[in-house]
Motif scaffolding. Sequence first.
Motif, PDB file in Angstrom:
ATOM      1  N   HIS A 113       0.839  -1.204   0.000  1.00  0.00           N
ATOM      2  CA  HIS A 113       0.000   0.000   0.000  1.00  0.00           C
ATOM      3  C   HIS A 113       0.873   1.253   0.000  1.00  0.00           C
ATOM      4  O   HIS A 113       0.574   2.228  -0.704  1.00  0.00           O
ATOM      5  CB  HIS A 113      -0.930  -0.031   1.214  1.00  0.00           C
ATOM      6  CG  HIS A 113      -1.922   1.070   1.243  1.00  0.00           C
ATOM      7  ND1 HIS A 113      -1.665   2.285   1.830  1.00  0.00           N
ATOM      8  CD2 HIS A 113      -3.176   1.161   0.744  1.00  0.00           C
ATOM      9  CE1 HIS A 113      -2.713   3.065   1.703  1.00  0.00           C
ATOM     10  NE2 HIS A 113      -3.655   2.403   1.045  1.00  0.00           N
TER      11      HIS A 113
ATOM     12  N   PRO B 203       3.024   6.618  -9.891  1.00  0.00           N
ATOM     13  CA  PRO B 203       2.103   7.505 -10.598  1.00  0.00           C
ATOM     14  C   PRO B 203       0.703   6.903 -10.680  1.00  0.00           C
ATOM     15  O   PRO B 203       0.548   5.695 -10.805  1.00  0.00           O
ATOM     16  CB  PRO B 203       2.722   7.648 -11.987  1.00  0.00           C
ATOM     17  CG  PRO B 203       3.655   6.522 -12.129  1.00  0.00           C
ATOM     18  CD  PRO B 203       4.122   6.170 -10.756  1.00  0.00           C
ATOM     19  N   LYS B 204      -0.298   7.775 -10.582  1.00  0.00           N
ATOM     20  CA  LYS B 204      -1.688   7.324 -10.588  1.00  0.00           C
ATOM     21  C   LYS B 204      -2.194   7.256 -12.027  1.00  0.00           C
ATOM     22  O   LYS B 204      -2.978   8.076 -12.473  1.00  0.00           O
ATOM     23  CB  LYS B 204      -2.578   8.284  -9.789  1.00  0.00           C
ATOM     24  CG  LYS B 204      -2.509   8.105  -8.290  1.00  0.00           C
ATOM     25  CD  LYS B 204      -1.161   8.370  -7.738  1.00  0.00           C
ATOM     26  CE  LYS B 204      -1.159   8.391  -6.220  1.00  0.00           C
ATOM     27  NZ  LYS B 204       0.189   8.617  -5.720  1.00  0.00           N
ATOM     28  N   ASN B 205      -1.718   6.264 -12.766  1.00  0.00           N
ATOM     29  CA  ASN B 205      -2.149   6.074 -14.142  1.00  0.00           C
ATOM     30  C   ASN B 205      -2.114   4.580 -14.477  1.00  0.00           C
ATOM     31  O   ASN B 205      -1.960   3.753 -13.589  1.00  0.00           O
ATOM     32  CB  ASN B 205      -1.290   6.902 -15.113  1.00  0.00           C
ATOM     33  CG  ASN B 205       0.181   6.602 -14.995  1.00  0.00           C
ATOM     34  OD1 ASN B 205       0.564   5.517 -14.586  1.00  0.00           O
ATOM     35  ND2 ASN B 205       1.016   7.554 -15.355  1.00  0.00           N
TER      36      ASN B 205
ATOM     37  N   ARG C 274       0.746   2.137 -13.175  1.00  0.00           N
ATOM     38  CA  ARG C 274       0.901   1.725 -11.776  1.00  0.00           C
ATOM     39  C   ARG C 274       0.574   0.250 -11.577  1.00  0.00           C
ATOM     40  O   ARG C 274       1.314  -0.456 -10.894  1.00  0.00           O
ATOM     41  CB  ARG C 274       0.030   2.568 -10.855  1.00  0.00           C
ATOM     42  CG  ARG C 274       0.133   2.037  -9.440  1.00  0.00           C
ATOM     43  CD  ARG C 274      -0.391   2.871  -8.332  1.00  0.00           C
ATOM     44  NE  ARG C 274      -1.633   3.547  -8.522  1.00  0.00           N
ATOM     45  CZ  ARG C 274      -2.210   4.260  -7.565  1.00  0.00           C
ATOM     46  NH1 ARG C 274      -1.652   4.358  -6.391  1.00  0.00           N
ATOM     47  NH2 ARG C 274      -3.338   4.869  -7.786  1.00  0.00           N
ATOM     48  N   SER C 275      -0.495  -0.237 -12.182  1.00  0.00           N
ATOM     49  CA  SER C 275      -0.857  -1.642 -11.985  1.00  0.00           C
ATOM     50  C   SER C 275       0.196  -2.567 -12.585  1.00  0.00           C
ATOM     51  O   SER C 275       0.498  -3.624 -12.019  1.00  0.00           O
ATOM     52  CB  SER C 275      -2.227  -1.934 -12.580  1.00  0.00           C
ATOM     53  OG  SER C 275      -2.237  -1.652 -13.951  1.00  0.00           O
TER      54      SER C 275
ATOM     55  N   SER D 260       2.501   1.567  -3.487  1.00  0.00           N
ATOM     56  CA  SER D 260       1.498   1.925  -4.479  1.00  0.00           C
ATOM     57  C   SER D 260       1.160   3.409  -4.427  1.00  0.00           C
ATOM     58  O   SER D 260       0.936   4.037  -5.466  1.00  0.00           O
ATOM     59  CB  SER D 260       0.241   1.090  -4.254  1.00  0.00           C
ATOM     60  OG  SER D 260      -0.771   1.475  -5.139  1.00  0.00           O
ATOM     61  N   GLY D 261       1.125   3.957  -3.232  1.00  0.00           N
ATOM     62  CA  GLY D 261       0.833   5.377  -3.095  1.00  0.00           C
ATOM     63  C   GLY D 261       1.925   6.281  -3.614  1.00  0.00           C
ATOM     64  O   GLY D 261       1.696   7.471  -3.826  1.00  0.00           O
TER      65      GLY D 261
END
Length: 143
Positions: free
Chosen positions: A103, A110-112, A115-116, A106-107
Amino acid sequence: MKSYIAKPADVQRKWYIVDAEGKTLGRLATEIATVLRGKNKVTFTPHVDGGDFVVVVNAEKVVLTGKKLEQKMYRYHTGYVGGLVEIPYKEMMAKKPEEVVAHAVSGMLPKNKLRSRMMTRLRVFAGPNHDHAAQNPEVLNFK
């Protein structure tokens, strides 16, 4: 002079192992996120997933500073009315210490859509044993 732009087919991936014992959670997560993203390479390109694999062992022995041990909460919403769920850090560490490290990392990515893909290359284990010895991971040294 032309800029170098890496292509996804040209990415060379390495395996690293990190021992989380006694390390601060946030500082550990920033170093791991840097390697997952590929910013430690000279061929870094922001829109290409060029990072390496990271195996984290001893996730149950990661530490927090200050009063976060008692005050930190993990929150999520179920989608129903009044469905906010709060889990204290102590309880999360007792049940799923791998999730705490994942967690935090992951934070810091980058939130795009990348990320996965980057998170699939992160392997976190609560204890000292891991099942990636065949990949010959190198020990990742921090600054």
